[in-house]
Scaffold this motif. Structure first.
Motif, PDB file in Angstrom:
ATOM      1  N   ASP A  80     140.496  58.958  40.784  1.00 58.68           N
ATOM      2  CA  ASP A  80     139.464  58.413  41.739  1.00 58.68           C
ATOM      3  C   ASP A  80     138.180  58.139  41.206  1.00 58.68           C
ATOM      4  OD1 ASP A  80     140.381  57.885  44.546  1.00 58.68           O
ATOM      5  OD2 ASP A  80     140.433  60.223  44.901  1.00 58.68           O
ATOM      6  N   ALA A  81     137.524  59.033  40.366  1.00 59.23           N
ATOM      7  CA  ALA A  81     136.188  58.739  39.742  1.00 59.23           C
ATOM      8  C   ALA A  81     136.235  57.379  39.077  1.00 59.23           C
ATOM      9  CB  ALA A  81     135.927  59.883  38.791  1.00 59.23           C
ATOM     10  N   ILE A  82     137.256  57.365  38.120  1.00 63.50           N
ATOM     11  CA  ILE A  82     137.370  56.205  37.204  1.00 63.50           C
ATOM     12  C   ILE A  82     137.430  54.787  38.180  1.00 63.50           C
ATOM     13  CG2 ILE A  82     138.775  54.924  35.859  1.00 63.50           C
ATOM     14  CD1 ILE A  82     139.831  57.656  34.687  1.00 63.50           C
ATOM     15  N   ALA A  83     138.308  54.849  39.162  1.00 67.38           N
ATOM     16  CA  ALA A  83     138.304  53.727  40.096  1.00 67.38           C
ATOM     17  C   ALA A  83     136.947  53.516  41.051  1.00 67.38           C
ATOM     18  CB  ALA A  83     139.362  54.059  41.162  1.00 67.38           C
ATOM     19  N   VAL A  84     136.356  54.528  41.111  1.00 71.81           N
ATOM     20  CA  VAL A  84     135.004  54.485  41.998  1.00 71.81           C
ATOM     21  C   VAL A  84     133.976  53.729  41.122  1.00 71.81           C
ATOM     22  CG1 VAL A  84     133.103  55.492  43.049  1.00 71.81           C
ATOM     23  CG2 VAL A  84     135.245  56.125  43.764  1.00 71.81           C
ATOM     24  N   ARG A  85     133.940  53.983  39.902  1.00 76.27           N
ATOM     25  CA  ARG A  85     133.020  53.638  38.985  1.00 76.27           C
ATOM     26  C   ARG A  85     133.292  52.095  38.626  1.00 76.27           C
ATOM     27  NH1 ARG A  85     133.814  57.084  34.539  1.00 76.27           N
ATOM     28  NH2 ARG A  85     132.108  58.800  35.452  1.00 76.27           N
ATOM     29  N   GLU A  86     134.688  51.665  38.602  1.00 72.29           N
ATOM     30  CA  GLU A  86     134.686  50.276  38.273  1.00 72.29           C
ATOM     31  C   GLU A  86     134.311  49.539  39.718  1.00 72.29           C
ATOM     32  OE1 GLU A  86     138.913  49.810  37.454  1.00 72.29           O
ATOM     33  OE2 GLU A  86     138.537  50.789  35.608  1.00 72.29           O
ATOM     34  N   ALA A  87     134.652  50.067  40.917  1.00 68.51           N
ATOM     35  CA  ALA A  87     134.165  49.383  41.928  1.00 68.51           C
ATOM     36  C   ALA A  87     132.766  49.287  42.307  1.00 68.51           C
ATOM     37  CB  ALA A  87     134.892  50.243  43.293  1.00 68.51           C
ATOM     38  N   LEU A  88     131.902  50.213  41.587  1.00 68.64           N
ATOM     39  CA  LEU A  88     130.613  50.058  41.711  1.00 68.64           C
ATOM     40  C   LEU A  88     129.856  49.296  40.627  1.00 68.64           C
ATOM     41  CD1 LEU A  88     129.575  53.848  42.312  1.00 68.64           C
ATOM     42  CD2 LEU A  88     129.892  52.125  44.129  1.00 68.64           C
ATOM     43  N   ALA A  89     130.542  48.899  39.676  1.00 67.25           N
ATOM     44  CA  ALA A  89     130.098  48.154  38.351  1.00 67.25           C
ATOM     45  C   ALA A  89     129.381  46.672  38.980  1.00 67.25           C
ATOM     46  CB  ALA A  89     131.306  47.678  37.434  1.00 67.25           C
ATOM     47  N   GLY A  90     128.053  46.462  38.708  1.00 66.62           N
ATOM     48  CA  GLY A  90     127.472  45.371  39.173  1.00 66.62           C
ATOM     49  C   GLY A  90     126.888  45.218  40.314  1.00 66.62           C
ATOM     50  N   LEU A  91     126.861  46.530  41.102  1.00 68.02           N
ATOM     51  CA  LEU A  91     126.252  46.449  42.579  1.00 68.02           C
ATOM     52  C   LEU A  91     124.943  46.834  42.343  1.00 68.02           C
ATOM     53  CD1 LEU A  91     129.163  48.041  44.583  1.00 68.02           C
ATOM     54  CD2 LEU A  91     128.835  45.689  44.441  1.00 68.02           C
TER      55      LEU A  91
END
Length: 227
Positions: free
Chosen positions: A37-48
């Protein structure tokens, strides 16, 4: 006279798109592991932007609350941070022992770090219970609360590890000894004759750099991602 607000079809379409995305994500179900979950969330937040990231964390946190194990909180900071991240779904525990008992029965718990309770020291004797998250988790400062779950957190690429000891040496001396062993440490909490330190990165319980670390009762009690 009352006037009906003007229609805003463009924003309504965006709102519906958000609702449809949330429905689809809920239907997809959980990933099953905190590190995944943490890895996926980090990718989702990239560039925001910070505002965008805060909104996404709020939505994803409530999706996590809907999917994940029941959440129990102990302490005022945990109540506030849990409400911010997961909504108002958490159940309050009167004592840290009650929160940990709930974890043993399948829940997860968010507990305050306070000078009045070394509840985290109990994890040294219960390797099935691990720290899997720490809030705030932006990495700009020390966390105020830790999340405990029956899970074995794995590395996510940007983590901090929690290590406890009963050493009577000063914090500075312990940090120096760990530094000599190749570990970057900083003191986090102290209570009941125990001390809790944050180690930079993901450090496994059997890491050779911890051999001979100060104290008779010592050990890694978990790790948490940083975003």
């Amino acid at each position: 006279m009352l006037q009906e607000p003007p229609a805003d079809a463009a924003r309504l379409a965006l709102d519906r798109a958000v609702a449809q995305a949330v429905r689809a994500r809920l239907s997809a179900g959980p990933r099953g592991r905190p590190d995944a979950d943490a890895i996926a969330v980090r990718e989702a937040l990239a560039g925001l932007s910070p505002a965008e990231a805060a909104a996404i964390r709020s939505v994803l946190g409530r999706i996590d609350a809907a999917h994940g194990a029941p959440l129990v909180v102990w302490g005022p900071a945990s109540q506030v941070l849990a409400a911010d991240r997961f909504g108002l779904s958490a159940r309050m525990a009167a004592k840290p022992e009650a929160a940990l008992a709930a974890v043993r029965n399948g829940s997860r718990a968010l507990l305050d770090l306070t000078p009045t309770s070394a509840w985290w020291g109990r994890l040294l004797a219960e390797p099935d219970l691990r720290v899997v998250a720490a809030l705030p988790d932006h990495g700009a400062g020390h966390p105020r609360v830790l999340m405990v779950q029956r899970a074995d957190p794995g590395p996510t690429g940007d983590d901090r590890t929690f290590w406890a000891t009963d050493s009577t040496l000063s914090d500075a001396r312990i940090v120096s000894i760990l530094s000599t062993a190749g570990l970057a440490a900083s003191p986090l909490a102290s209570a009941g004759g125990l001390k809790l330190f944050v180690l930079a990165g993901y450090v496994q319980a059997l890491d050779g750099r911890l051999h001979g670390a100060p104290g008779d009762l010592t050990g890694v009690i978990g790790a948490a991602p940083v975003f």
